[in-house]
Scaffold this active site. Structure first.
Site, PDB file in Angstrom:
ATOM      1  N   ASP A  38      80.446   4.531  49.180  1.00  0.00           N
ATOM      2  CA  ASP A  38      80.677   3.089  49.159  1.00  0.00           C
ATOM      3  C   ASP A  38      79.438   2.411  48.572  1.00  0.00           C
ATOM      4  OD1 ASP A  38      78.991   3.512  51.327  1.00  0.00           O
ATOM      5  OD2 ASP A  38      79.973   2.039  52.613  1.00  0.00           O
TER       6      ASP A  38
ATOM      7  N   SER B 195      78.552  -3.561  52.632  1.00  0.00           N
ATOM      8  CA  SER B 195      79.137  -2.235  52.772  1.00  0.00           C
ATOM      9  C   SER B 195      80.355  -2.089  51.865  1.00  0.00           C
ATOM     10  CB  SER B 195      79.455  -1.972  54.237  1.00  0.00           C
ATOM     11  OG  SER B 195      79.768  -0.625  54.463  1.00  0.00           O
TER      12      SER B 195
END
Length: 480
Positions: free
Chosen positions: A266, A122
């Site tokens: 992201d 992530s």
């Protein structure tokens, strides 16, 4: 100090998967041996809990697991180990390659697979990677299921398939288009209005899979775009967490006046932040607020976010006649609460939009399409849209941990300190949240990094930051 601690505490085993830094000794970092162990434990869990191969020979009715990854430098290595292990268990692998987290989640549904593994850390820095585990619905495992996987990993003697019963390996390069088609088919995505608005946007794709799929989505929407950091090399141009302090490059580009909107994702494209046309931040917390306001203006219903998210969602929800509920931090906790209360929109204040009409997972593609639809229908600038929502400020601080830190003991002491305060409501379902009449502060141990997150909200940033740092000092004093 932050970097040093990242290398000290580099393997985190949790109910949501396994995460760590690459390299080093087994048991201390994310390395091939630990990847094999946890992948094997997960596939064993799938077989026991409804996989097609449950109680069957390896060569009959093979279960299928979908694998997708972001563009991290270590991604190819981890991908090869994961896929080889799954095949060694007698399972078939459908590898969708470079793919966003929501794309992989949806692919499990589209393919009728028994589960999925997303290889991504992530927003974590480049030295990190992780395995995120999905059930047959393409949703993250529940706490109970995740705990079972961890137990299997520690206690089981594993059995692998013989040479005649190895799983098959299947490449699939269609998942991105399936995802885009799904987004375009959503009832509240106003393709005509978006195309008529002739939007010009700038996108920071942080050298990962956003640079692959977002141009395709924007082409479908008829949006003119410039991509920054678009090559999916995994060599991130800046810290990949989409916070203002990391986004000076795109903010400066927006100040040239050439764009209507800035878009930041992201590395695995489940978090979404916007930048106004003048180069100022729209506010990561207000991604969900703005999308929810648009959805609720067309669909009556309830909303959910986590305890660390802005009160503005509650205000917007009540304005539209719905009810707001808070959940513990973590996507699976939010989606569970959304199902309980029948929420029509929900998510997390870190820019995670969950829209059940699509699926129960954070999805930046869905967020982008709905936000552009709202912007096109209202005919306002992004900065003008931001002014339509209640104004709160959240300070996001962190306390870096050492291996010796007893986080539970510290949080227990914090709770006890405020338990007798008549002006405070203390919630301990996830760390400790102290809710005052005009502000709040939330301390919790991160599931993804060796830190305590300290989020605080008030009507000014100065007040929010002061509250957060006051609680941080309390923690430091306790840790002495």
């Amino acid at each position: 100090m932050e970097g040093a601690l990242n290398w000290i505490m580099t393997l985190i085993k949790s109910i949501s998967g396994i995460r760590g830094t690459i390299g080093g000794r087994t048991g201390d970092t994310l390395n091939p041996l630990d990847i094999v162990k946890f992948t094997t434990a997960y596939t064993t869990f799938i077989r026991r809990n409804g996989g097609l191969g449950q109680d069957a020979d390896f060569n009959q009715n093979r279960p299928t697991i979908v694998v997708g990854r972001d563009a991290r430098i270590s991604g190819v290595m981890v991908d090869n180990v994961v896929c080889g292990t799954i095949m060694g268990m007698g399972y078939d692998v459908v590898n969708i390659g470079l793919a966003t987290t929501p794309t992989t989640e949806l692919a499990v549904q589209w393919l009728g697979a028994d589960g999925g593994i997303i290889i991504t850390a992530s927003h974590n820095p480049r030295q990190w990677n992780a395995l995120k585990l999905l059930n047959r619905k393409g949703e993250f495992l529940t706490a109970k299921d995740g705990a079972e996987v961890l137990k299997i990993a520690e206690e089981e003697d594993f059995e692998y398939a013989d040479v005649e019963s190895l799983g098959h390996y299947i490449n699939c390069d269609e998942a991105d288009q399936w995802h885009i088609d799904e987004v375009m088919a959503l009832s509240l995505v106003d393709e005509d209005s978006i195309k008529k608005a002739h939007f010009r946007v700038c996108v920071d794709a942080i050298n990962s899979v956003g640079g692959v799929i977002l141009p395709k989505l924007l082409d479908e929407l008829g949006v003119e775009y410039t991509i920054l950091n678009g090559e999916p090399t995994g060599d991130f141009a800046h810290n990949p967490e989409p916070l203002e302090k990391n986004l000076q490059g795109i903010m400066d580009e927006m100040k040239t006046g050439k764009y209507d909107l800035g878009i930041v994702v992201d590395p695995d494209v489940d978090r979404l932040a916007f930048i106004c046309e003048d180069g100022t931040m729209f506010g990561e917390e207000y991604t969900l607020v703005s999308v929810a306001d648009y959805v609720l203006s067309h669909t009556k219903g309830n909303t959910v976010s986590n305890l660390s998210s802005t009160r503005a969602l509650r205000d917007v929800t009540e304005k539209h006649g719905g009810q707001y509920s808070a959940a513990a931090v973590g996507e699976v906790n939010v989606t569970t609460k959304m199902k309980e209360v029948g929420a029509v929109i929900g998510g997390e204040g870190n820019g995670g939009v969950i829209y059940p009409e699509s699926h129960y997972g954070r999805d930046a593609l869905v967020g982008i399409a709905l936000f552009l639809s709202s912007l096109a229908q209202k005919g306002v600038k992004v900065s003008e849209l931001r002014k339509q929502f209640p104004n709160y400020f959240i300070a996001k601080n962190r306390i870096d941990l050492t291996p010796e830190t007893d986080v539970d003991a510290i949080l227990k002491k914090v709770k006890e300190m405020f338990a007798a305060d008549k002006d405070a409501v203390v919630n301990d379902i996830d760390g400790v949240k102290i809710d005052f009449s005009d502000r709040w502060v939330h301390l919790r141990k991160s599931n993804t990094e060796p830190i305590i997150r300290v989020y605080s909200e008030a009507h000014t940033m100065e007040e929010a930051d002061e509250l957060g740092k006051r609680l941080m000092q309390v923690v430091y004093d306790m840790a002495k």
